[in-house]
Design a protein around this motif. Structure first.
Motif, short mmCIF file in Angstrom:
data_model
loop_
_atom_site.label_atom_id
_atom_site.label_comp_id
_atom_site.label_asym_id
_atom_site.label_seq_id
_atom_site.Cartn_x
_atom_site.Cartn_y
_atom_site.Cartn_z
N ARG A 139 -16.35 22.64 -63.73
CA ARG A 139 -17.14 21.56 -63.23
C ARG A 139 -16.41 20.51 -62.81
N ARG A 140 -17.21 19.76 -61.75
CA ARG A 140 -16.46 18.76 -61.06
C ARG A 140 -16.04 17.61 -62.19
N VAL A 141 -14.74 16.95 -61.91
CA VAL A 141 -14.54 16.02 -63.02
C VAL A 141 -15.46 14.77 -62.46
N PRO A 142 -16.02 14.11 -63.49
CA PRO A 142 -16.74 12.70 -63.07
C PRO A 142 -15.75 11.87 -62.49
N SER A 143 -16.30 11.06 -61.52
CA SER A 143 -15.48 9.98 -60.92
C SER A 143 -15.04 9.02 -61.68
N SER A 144 -15.83 8.58 -62.73
CA SER A 144 -15.44 7.68 -63.78
C SER A 144 -14.30 8.18 -64.50
N LEU A 145 -14.17 9.41 -65.02
CA LEU A 145 -12.93 9.87 -65.74
C LEU A 145 -11.70 9.80 -64.71
N ARG A 146 -11.87 10.05 -63.29
CA ARG A 146 -10.89 10.19 -62.52
C ARG A 146 -10.33 8.67 -62.56
N TRP A 147 -11.27 7.73 -62.12
CA TRP A 147 -10.72 6.33 -62.50
C TRP A 147 -9.94 5.92 -63.67
N ASP A 148 -10.51 6.61 -64.88
CA ASP A 148 -9.87 6.37 -66.03
C ASP A 148 -8.44 6.94 -65.98
N LEU A 149 -8.30 8.02 -65.49
CA LEU A 149 -7.19 8.62 -65.59
C LEU A 149 -6.04 8.04 -64.67
N VAL A 150 -6.51 7.32 -63.45
CA VAL A 150 -5.54 6.33 -62.79
C VAL A 150 -4.78 5.24 -63.42
N ARG A 151 -5.54 4.62 -64.50
CA ARG A 151 -4.93 3.95 -65.35
C ARG A 151 -4.00 4.20 -66.12
N LEU A 152 -3.99 5.71 -66.60
CA LEU A 152 -3.13 6.22 -67.55
C LEU A 152 -1.90 7.01 -66.67
N VAL A 153 -2.30 7.37 -65.34
CA VAL A 153 -1.15 8.04 -64.58
C VAL A 153 -0.28 7.03 -63.87
N ARG A 154 -1.04 6.00 -63.24
CA ARG A 154 -0.65 4.74 -62.42
C ARG A 154 0.26 5.33 -61.27
N PRO A 155 -0.61 6.11 -60.34
CA PRO A 155 0.07 6.73 -59.10
C PRO A 155 0.75 5.49 -58.32
N ALA A 156 2.01 5.97 -57.92
CA ALA A 156 2.80 5.21 -56.91
C ALA A 156 2.00 4.92 -55.72
N GLY A 157 2.09 3.83 -55.29
CA GLY A 157 1.67 3.38 -53.86
C GLY A 157 0.23 3.09 -54.04
N ASP A 158 -0.50 3.06 -55.24
CA ASP A 158 -1.94 2.92 -55.36
C ASP A 158 -2.11 1.60 -56.29
N GLU A 159 -1.52 0.52 -55.93
CA GLU A 159 -1.58 -0.68 -56.84
C GLU A 159 -2.96 -1.29 -57.16
N ALA A 160 -3.81 -1.22 -55.73
CA ALA A 160 -5.05 -1.64 -55.82
C ALA A 160 -6.02 -0.94 -56.82
#
Length: 198
Positions: A20-41
């Motif tokens: 199933r497609r990952v909900p976009s809210s979960l994706r944003w939640d994971l951004v907080r955990l993973v903290r991808p380089a170059g995506d400070e905003a």
């Protein structure tokens, strides 16, 4: 994993038939955990949404679905975070704002939005408590933030006076339903921008 070619093929089929497609809210939640380089905003946007949920003085205290799995909450992180990321991106250079500056601005802004219809806040059938309307309103806030010399000048009272210029009839249920996807949000934004910032 030491699987045979046949077992790997079976696993491939099982995964692809059941994914199933990952909900976009979960994706944003994971951004907080993973903290991808170059995506400070993006990181700041996800942290701001979390702070809006955590802060007791926030109009969204415990009422944003952070993962896309809380069906009873109609406002999703995946709706607000991209617009908040745009706010951070477009104003960072001119305002050199901190996390607390943005959080304070968003709390003032959403408090002003809530004041337009206090009894309807939290009700998904209310004019201003719809994801598409809130997304479009954040775009109007971005224009106001870009045009001001100081984010602190955008007080709750100042924002409320601007937002009171919006004709609620232009946000009727039929018009909201007709405004699908990002094009619909853009239409709502243009309509409100013309009323708030003529």
């Amino acid at each position: 994993l030491g699987k045979t070619e046949k077992e790997m093929a079976e696993l491939f089929l099982e995964i692809n038939e059941n994914q199933r497609r990952v909900p976009s809210s979960l994706r944003w939640d994971l951004v907080r955990l993973v903290r991808p380089a170059g995506d400070e905003a993006g990181i700041m946007a996800s942290e701001l949404v979390l702070a809006l949920v955590d802060r007791e003085d926030s109009p969204f205290h415990i009422s944003i679905d952070l993962t896309g799995e809380q069906k009873e909450l109609t406002i999703k992180q995946g709706s607000l975070a991209p617009e908040i990321k745009t706010l951070v991106t477009r104003t960072k250079k001119t305002h050199d704002a901190t996390f607390d500056d943005y959080l304070s601005l968003l709390i003032r802004f959403f408090s002003a939005v809530r004041s337009l219809n206090p009894s309807g806040w939290g009700d998904p059938s209310s004019t201003y408590y719809k994801a598409r309307v809130l997304r479009a309103l954040i775009r109007v806030l971005i224009d106001m933030a870009v045009a001001t010399k100081s984010l602190e000048k955008l007080t709750t009272l100042h924002l409320l006076e601007k937002l009171k210029k919006i004709n609620p009839d232009t946000l009727s249920e039929e018009k909201i339903r007709a405004s699908q996807g990002s094009a619909g949000v853009t239409d709502l934004y243009q309509t409100m921008k013309e009323q708030v910032l003529p």
